[in-house]
Design an enzyme around this catalytic site. Sequence first.
Site, PDB file in Angstrom:
ATOM      1  N   GLY A  72       0.942  -1.217  -0.008  1.00 31.64           N
ATOM      2  CA  GLY A  72      -0.056  -0.121  -0.119  1.00 31.64           C
ATOM      3  C   GLY A  72       0.746   1.386  -0.091  1.00 31.64           C
ATOM      4  O   GLY A  72       2.099   1.157  -0.202  1.00 31.64           O
ATOM      5  N   LEU A 101       2.518   4.034   1.723  1.00 31.88           N
ATOM      6  CA  LEU A 101       2.967   4.002   3.310  1.00 31.88           C
ATOM      7  C   LEU A 101       3.106   5.521   3.688  1.00 31.88           C
ATOM      8  O   LEU A 101       2.893   5.866   4.808  1.00 31.88           O
ATOM      9  CB  LEU A 101       4.006   3.484   3.477  1.00 31.88           C
ATOM     10  CG  LEU A 101       4.474   1.945   3.042  1.00 31.88           C
ATOM     11  CD1 LEU A 101       5.914   1.580   3.312  1.00 31.88           C
ATOM     12  CD2 LEU A 101       3.337   1.223   3.872  1.00 31.88           C
ATOM     13  N   GLN A 102       3.111   6.567   2.709  1.00 30.17           N
ATOM     14  CA  GLN A 102       3.516   8.033   2.896  1.00 30.17           C
ATOM     15  C   GLN A 102       2.331   8.615   2.181  1.00 30.17           C
ATOM     16  O   GLN A 102       2.331   8.498   1.028  1.00 30.17           O
ATOM     17  CB  GLN A 102       4.888   8.544   2.654  1.00 30.17           C
ATOM     18  CG  GLN A 102       4.856   9.777   2.993  1.00 30.17           C
ATOM     19  CD  GLN A 102       5.092  10.229   4.434  1.00 30.17           C
ATOM     20  OE1 GLN A 102       5.634   9.305   5.329  1.00 30.17           O
ATOM     21  NE2 GLN A 102       4.817  11.332   4.849  1.00 30.17           N
ATOM     22  N   GLU A 114       3.922  13.475  -6.277  1.00 31.37           N
ATOM     23  CA  GLU A 114       3.537  13.201  -7.585  1.00 31.37           C
ATOM     24  C   GLU A 114       3.960  11.558  -7.895  1.00 31.37           C
ATOM     25  O   GLU A 114       3.423  10.953  -8.662  1.00 31.37           O
ATOM     26  CB  GLU A 114       4.067  14.198  -8.678  1.00 31.37           C
ATOM     27  CG  GLU A 114       3.604  13.764  -9.955  1.00 31.37           C
ATOM     28  CD  GLU A 114       3.890  14.970 -10.956  1.00 31.37           C
ATOM     29  OE1 GLU A 114       3.726  14.678 -12.269  1.00 31.37           O
ATOM     30  OE2 GLU A 114       4.508  16.019 -10.588  1.00 31.37           O
ATOM     31  N   ARG A 115       5.304  11.258  -7.583  1.00 31.48           N
ATOM     32  CA  ARG A 115       5.914   9.904  -7.759  1.00 31.48           C
ATOM     33  C   ARG A 115       4.844   8.909  -7.342  1.00 31.48           C
ATOM     34  O   ARG A 115       4.495   8.074  -7.733  1.00 31.48           O
ATOM     35  CB  ARG A 115       7.214   9.908  -7.386  1.00 31.48           C
ATOM     36  CG  ARG A 115       7.920   8.583  -7.920  1.00 31.48           C
ATOM     37  CD  ARG A 115       9.402   8.664  -7.371  1.00 31.48           C
ATOM     38  NE  ARG A 115       9.431   8.558  -6.129  1.00 31.48           N
ATOM     39  CZ  ARG A 115       9.841   7.428  -5.634  1.00 31.48           C
ATOM     40  NH1 ARG A 115       9.993   6.083  -6.260  1.00 31.48           N
ATOM     41  NH2 ARG A 115      10.222   7.064  -4.112  1.00 31.48           N
ATOM     42  N   ARG A 116       4.604   8.985  -5.889  1.00 28.98           N
ATOM     43  CA  ARG A 116       3.528   8.233  -5.570  1.00 28.98           C
ATOM     44  C   ARG A 116       2.148   8.100  -5.871  1.00 28.98           C
ATOM     45  O   ARG A 116       1.600   6.989  -6.468  1.00 28.98           O
ATOM     46  CB  ARG A 116       3.355   8.578  -3.924  1.00 28.98           C
ATOM     47  CG  ARG A 116       4.486   7.964  -2.947  1.00 28.98           C
ATOM     48  CD  ARG A 116       4.310   8.672  -1.432  1.00 28.98           C
ATOM     49  NE  ARG A 116       4.946  10.087  -1.776  1.00 28.98           N
ATOM     50  CZ  ARG A 116       4.775  11.019  -1.043  1.00 28.98           C
ATOM     51  NH1 ARG A 116       4.130  10.975   0.282  1.00 28.98           N
ATOM     52  NH2 ARG A 116       5.459  12.221  -1.129  1.00 28.98           N
ATOM     53  N   ASN A 141      10.824  17.185  -1.763  1.00 34.25           N
ATOM     54  CA  ASN A 141      11.654  16.778  -2.830  1.00 34.25           C
ATOM     55  C   ASN A 141      13.060  16.874  -2.461  1.00 34.25           C
ATOM     56  O   ASN A 141      13.804  15.832  -2.755  1.00 34.25           O
ATOM     57  CB  ASN A 141      11.355  17.245  -4.177  1.00 34.25           C
ATOM     58  CG  ASN A 141      10.159  16.876  -4.874  1.00 34.25           C
ATOM     59  OD1 ASN A 141      10.058  15.825  -5.325  1.00 34.25           O
ATOM     60  ND2 ASN A 141       9.096  17.587  -5.198  1.00 34.25           N
TER      61      ASN A 141
END
Length: 266
Positions: free
Chosen positions: A41, A43-44, A62-64, A96
Amino acid sequence: MFSRKNIEVPIDMIVINSEQPRKFFKEEELIELRDSIMEYGVLQPIILKKGKDGEYLLIAGERRLRASKLAGLLKIPAIIREADAKDIALIALVENVQRENLSYLEEAIAYKKLMDDFGLSQVEIAKRVGKQQSTISNKIRLLSLPRNIQNALVENQLTERHARALLKIEDDDLRKKVLDRIILNNLNVKQSEKLISDVLEKHAEEKRKGQKISFINHKIYLNTIRKTFNQIKESESDAKYFQEDLGAFYEIKIIIPKGNNCNQVS
């Protein structure tokens, strides 16, 4: 102070912030994160701002978000914050930088934007992101490199030290020629710094003499030829290489067996 609330937000209600400092995402990193999300899942939580039209503006993560879409998630955990444009820019940058997600040029662009758009000084930015003021200054100096040089640095995954070494060359045409040589020969930082030092020394000498500026580094050419020969040698063990310094020029001879005959190139 920011208001903070953790909720599950439908992914299709999230709008990407076009001013996000990170512009490049490696596909292999997204796939790795997607696989992790599918197993454990998210996590952050990502950070969002609630818009007036019911949508959510992405502040950070954005990456997540991209990896969650690849994993087929319909909702993603998020923290909702009330923030103005300056706060949004700072939050995105700080997250970032702390995660080391930004390239050195993306980081420099973000610092410059904070200065230009919100009037923050380098000292203020350094305090917000937890870095030395000199670090901020050195990053921003990289933006004085022409855009084509910046693009080449990114495309060829050259380091910040490569970029800082190129700042020593003031002439853009000469700088581009040197960069092309660095890329062609896959030079590391130490080799690049030596090349640049040689170029600048020759540049100064020829300028004093009023001669046409040249930056030929014979050792680089010879090493390139030698590397090519070594690749040939792996397939043809009887190949031979001869090199002789004849003063005004080098003579290189490569002999490659061809059946019972010998094809000689000089």
